[in-house]
Motif scaffolding. Structure first.
Motif, mmCIF file in Angstrom:
data_model
loop_
_atom_site.group_PDB
_atom_site.id
_atom_site.type_symbol
_atom_site.label_atom_id
_atom_site.label_comp_id
_atom_site.label_asym_id
_atom_site.label_seq_id
_atom_site.Cartn_x
_atom_site.Cartn_y
_atom_site.Cartn_z
ATOM 1 N N LEU A 33 -27.193 -33.539 -1.220
ATOM 2 C CA LEU A 33 -27.816 -32.663 -2.216
ATOM 3 C C LEU A 33 -27.579 -31.199 -1.890
ATOM 4 O O LEU A 33 -27.317 -30.373 -2.756
ATOM 5 C CB LEU A 33 -29.331 -32.905 -2.249
ATOM 6 C CG LEU A 33 -29.817 -34.081 -3.080
ATOM 7 C CD1 LEU A 33 -31.323 -34.191 -2.982
ATOM 8 C CD2 LEU A 33 -29.420 -33.892 -4.534
ATOM 9 N N THR A 72 -23.835 -23.490 -6.892
ATOM 10 C CA THR A 72 -24.302 -22.108 -6.709
ATOM 11 C C THR A 72 -23.119 -21.176 -6.457
ATOM 12 O O THR A 72 -23.030 -20.098 -7.043
ATOM 13 C CB THR A 72 -25.312 -22.022 -5.542
ATOM 14 O OG1 THR A 72 -26.350 -22.963 -5.791
ATOM 15 C CG2 THR A 72 -25.910 -20.638 -5.409
ATOM 16 N N ASP A 82 -33.709 -35.498 -7.350
ATOM 17 C CA ASP A 82 -32.526 -34.908 -6.690
ATOM 18 C C ASP A 82 -32.038 -33.689 -7.459
ATOM 19 O O ASP A 82 -31.693 -32.663 -6.879
ATOM 20 C CB ASP A 82 -31.379 -35.926 -6.614
ATOM 21 C CG ASP A 82 -31.786 -37.180 -5.869
ATOM 22 O OD1 ASP A 82 -32.707 -37.072 -5.042
ATOM 23 O OD2 ASP A 82 -31.196 -38.237 -6.124
ATOM 24 N N LEU A 83 -32.024 -33.827 -8.793
ATOM 25 C CA LEU A 83 -31.565 -32.722 -9.640
ATOM 26 C C LEU A 83 -32.477 -31.500 -9.464
ATOM 27 O O LEU A 83 -31.996 -30.371 -9.292
ATOM 28 C CB LEU A 83 -31.554 -33.161 -11.112
ATOM 29 C CG LEU A 83 -31.286 -32.045 -12.115
ATOM 30 C CD1 LEU A 83 -29.846 -31.587 -12.040
ATOM 31 C CD2 LEU A 83 -31.609 -32.482 -13.533
ATOM 32 N N PHE A 129 -24.876 -29.854 -12.630
ATOM 33 C CA PHE A 129 -25.264 -30.583 -11.408
ATOM 34 C C PHE A 129 -25.054 -32.089 -11.591
ATOM 35 O O PHE A 129 -24.548 -32.762 -10.710
ATOM 36 C CB PHE A 129 -26.732 -30.316 -11.073
ATOM 37 C CG PHE A 129 -26.966 -28.989 -10.429
ATOM 38 C CD1 PHE A 129 -26.790 -28.834 -9.061
ATOM 39 C CD2 PHE A 129 -27.352 -27.891 -11.167
ATOM 40 C CE1 PHE A 129 -27.004 -27.608 -8.455
ATOM 41 C CE2 PHE A 129 -27.564 -26.662 -10.575
ATOM 42 C CZ PHE A 129 -27.386 -26.520 -9.213
ATOM 43 N N LEU A 173 -34.399 -30.767 -6.927
ATOM 44 C CA LEU A 173 -34.218 -30.179 -5.587
ATOM 45 C C LEU A 173 -32.948 -29.336 -5.527
ATOM 46 O O LEU A 173 -32.943 -28.250 -4.940
ATOM 47 C CB LEU A 173 -34.175 -31.270 -4.530
ATOM 48 C CG LEU A 173 -35.540 -31.775 -4.050
ATOM 49 C CD1 LEU A 173 -35.373 -32.915 -3.068
ATOM 50 C CD2 LEU A 173 -36.358 -30.659 -3.410
ATOM 51 N N SER A 174 -31.864 -29.829 -6.151
ATOM 52 C CA SER A 174 -30.611 -29.065 -6.167
ATOM 53 C C SER A 174 -30.800 -27.734 -6.892
ATOM 54 O O SER A 174 -30.303 -26.691 -6.460
ATOM 55 C CB SER A 174 -29.509 -29.850 -6.868
ATOM 56 O OG SER A 174 -29.230 -31.014 -6.169
ATOM 57 N N PHE A 210 -32.736 -25.346 -4.864
ATOM 58 C CA PHE A 210 -31.859 -24.760 -3.846
ATOM 59 C C PHE A 210 -31.107 -23.567 -4.428
ATOM 60 O O PHE A 210 -30.997 -22.508 -3.805
ATOM 61 C CB PHE A 210 -30.871 -25.816 -3.327
ATOM 62 C CG PHE A 210 -29.797 -25.250 -2.453
ATOM 63 C CD1 PHE A 210 -30.036 -25.015 -1.109
ATOM 64 C CD2 PHE A 210 -28.553 -24.915 -2.973
ATOM 65 C CE1 PHE A 210 -29.054 -24.459 -0.312
ATOM 66 C CE2 PHE A 210 -27.566 -24.361 -2.186
ATOM 67 C CZ PHE A 210 -27.823 -24.132 -0.846
ATOM 68 N N MET A 211 -30.590 -23.750 -5.656
ATOM 69 C CA MET A 211 -29.849 -22.671 -6.319
ATOM 70 C C MET A 211 -30.779 -21.465 -6.542
ATOM 71 O O MET A 211 -30.390 -20.317 -6.317
ATOM 72 C CB MET A 211 -29.312 -23.170 -7.657
ATOM 73 C CG MET A 211 -28.422 -22.176 -8.356
ATOM 74 S SD MET A 211 -27.926 -22.826 -9.935
ATOM 75 C CE MET A 211 -26.537 -21.814 -10.297
ATOM 76 N N MET A 229 -34.506 -32.191 2.155
ATOM 77 C CA MET A 229 -33.322 -32.276 1.290
ATOM 78 C C MET A 229 -32.157 -32.877 2.087
ATOM 79 O O MET A 229 -31.870 -32.414 3.189
ATOM 80 C CB MET A 229 -32.953 -30.872 0.802
ATOM 81 C CG MET A 229 -31.856 -30.860 -0.221
ATOM 82 S SD MET A 229 -31.375 -29.196 -0.677
ATOM 83 C CE MET A 229 -32.174 -29.039 -2.244
#
Lengths: 320, 69
Positions: free
Chosen positions: B5, B13, A296-297, A286, A299-300, A303-304, B1
């Protein structure tokens, strides 16, 4: 057990975590059970082993459930989770050799093994049902708990990441369990969510406390326990996919287990931007895509986790 | 978000999805081809899935390096 009585342990778990966290943080700092937040430019010292609060919350919820004479499988699952938390606590306090941890974690799953003694098959989408017989409770259940706990333990390191990803995975598994009518698994999931969500208030960026091994091992064991209880092992595996990818990336690199000493930690610039070290890891993937700060990391990566949890849910609803 | 991002999370992903897909494909085909071997078939299927996972992870990291260099 009716819905009203099922809500009592959830409330106990949530209220305890929310109210006991601030004094616990002060106590941990006074007792010097602390860790350095290495991903901040000023490197602040924060309370470590915060997962103990979830451990106590689960114990209190178990006592409440025992008063209501609930299903023994629920109590067995919670007992296994408490034992996993105790292994983590021992690791936080005295430090444990990596080689002993999987065996102790497998031993911690004994209460769950006993309650699942009659089960012997594992369902895999499109491949069908695989019959394992007695290997399922005696080998696969302890292996599942030990593997899942170690995976979440090894992918930790950023504010809110471990408990955050655990919350997302446990939420999807709890909803699926309820949808499929596995109420015991849904109740265990509810109790865990009731402690994880308020815990996140103190663990998200900027963290006031870290979960420590007590919390990270508990998160993995929670995902494995709920998926095993509800016969949704495949969904549990899919939910653990980001942690498994991170683990495999680290293991297939040139110096597994020694990357940090060989290549150094993630560097943090004065404005908080993260710069990844050269070895493979999911978080570094990321960071390589664009410059980002710790929130930010996280949150990313959440998300994954949400994407994989949704994929697991879709597969479970479509095929099972 | 924010959108950046979200796009970033979606990109990594999507790239990572090849890992479980490769692993599952190997598990499925090995199990189908060796169905007659009984418990050995399960062992072979799980082993090939694990190898597929490791190979997938290496390929994923190479893709990351290629798309960010």
């Amino acid at each position: 057990m009716n819905l009203e009585t099922a809500l009592v342990p959830l409330l106990v778990s949530a209220l305890f975590t929310y109210t006991a966290a601030p004094p616990l943080i002060k106590w941990l700092l006074r007792a010097q059970i602390t860790g350095v937040d290495v991903h901040k430019p000023e490197k602040p010292v924060r309370a470590e082993m915060g997962g103990i609060i979830s451990l106590i919350a689960i114990s209190l919820a178990s006592i409440t459930l025992a008063l209501f004479q609930t299903d023994p499988q629920v109590l067995s699952a919670l007992a296994a989770l408490i034992l996993v938390g105790l292994v983590g606590m021992t690791d936080d306090l005295v430090g444990m050799r990596q080689r002993y941890k999987p065996f102790l974690l497998a031993a911690a799953s004994i209460p769950l093994v006993l309650s699942l003694a009659n089960r012997g098959s594992l369902w895999i989408p499109a491949a069908g049902t695989l019959e394992f017989g007695y290997i399922y409770p005696l080998v696969l259940v302890p292996l599942g708990i030990a593997t899942a706990s170690n995976l979440t333990n090894m992918s930790a390191g950023f504010n809110g990441l471990e408990v955050g990803t655990g919350t997302v995975a446990v939420f999807s598994l709890t909803m699926l369990s309820a949808y499929k009518g596995h109420w015991q698994a849904a109740l265990v999931g509810g109790i865990l969510l009731a402690t994880f969500v308020p815990f996140l208030r103190y663990n998200m960026y900027p963290a006031k406390m870290f979960p420590g091994d007590t919390g990270t091992l508990l998160v993995g064991a929670a995902i494995a326990t709920i998926s095993i209880m509800s016969s949704l092992e495949v969904v549990g595996m899919i939910c653990l996919m980001p942690a498994a990818i991170d683990f495999t990336l680290k293991m297939t690199s040139r110096r597994p287990f020694q990357q940090r000493s060989a290549f150094g930690d993630t560097k943090v610039s004065d404005d908080g931007t993260l710069q990844p070290p050269p070895y493979p890891a999911l978080a570094h993937a990321f960071m390589r895509f664009s410059s980002m700060k710790e929130p930010d990391l996280v949150l990313s990566m959440l998300f994954m986790q949400a994407a994989y949890s949704t994929l697991g849910a879709v597969i479970a609803v479509t095929f099972v | 978000m924010n959108r950046r991002l979200l796009a970033q999370g979606a990109k990594v992903t999507l790239l990572s999805l090849e890992i479980p897909l490769l692993s599952y494909a190997l598990l499925y085909f090995t199990h189908a081809l060796t169905r007659g071997l009984g418990p050995l078939s399960i062992f072979l299927a799980l082993t090939s899935a694990a190898v597929g996972f490791a190979v997938g992870c290496r390929a994923f990291w190479k893709l990351i390096l290629r798309s960010t260099s």
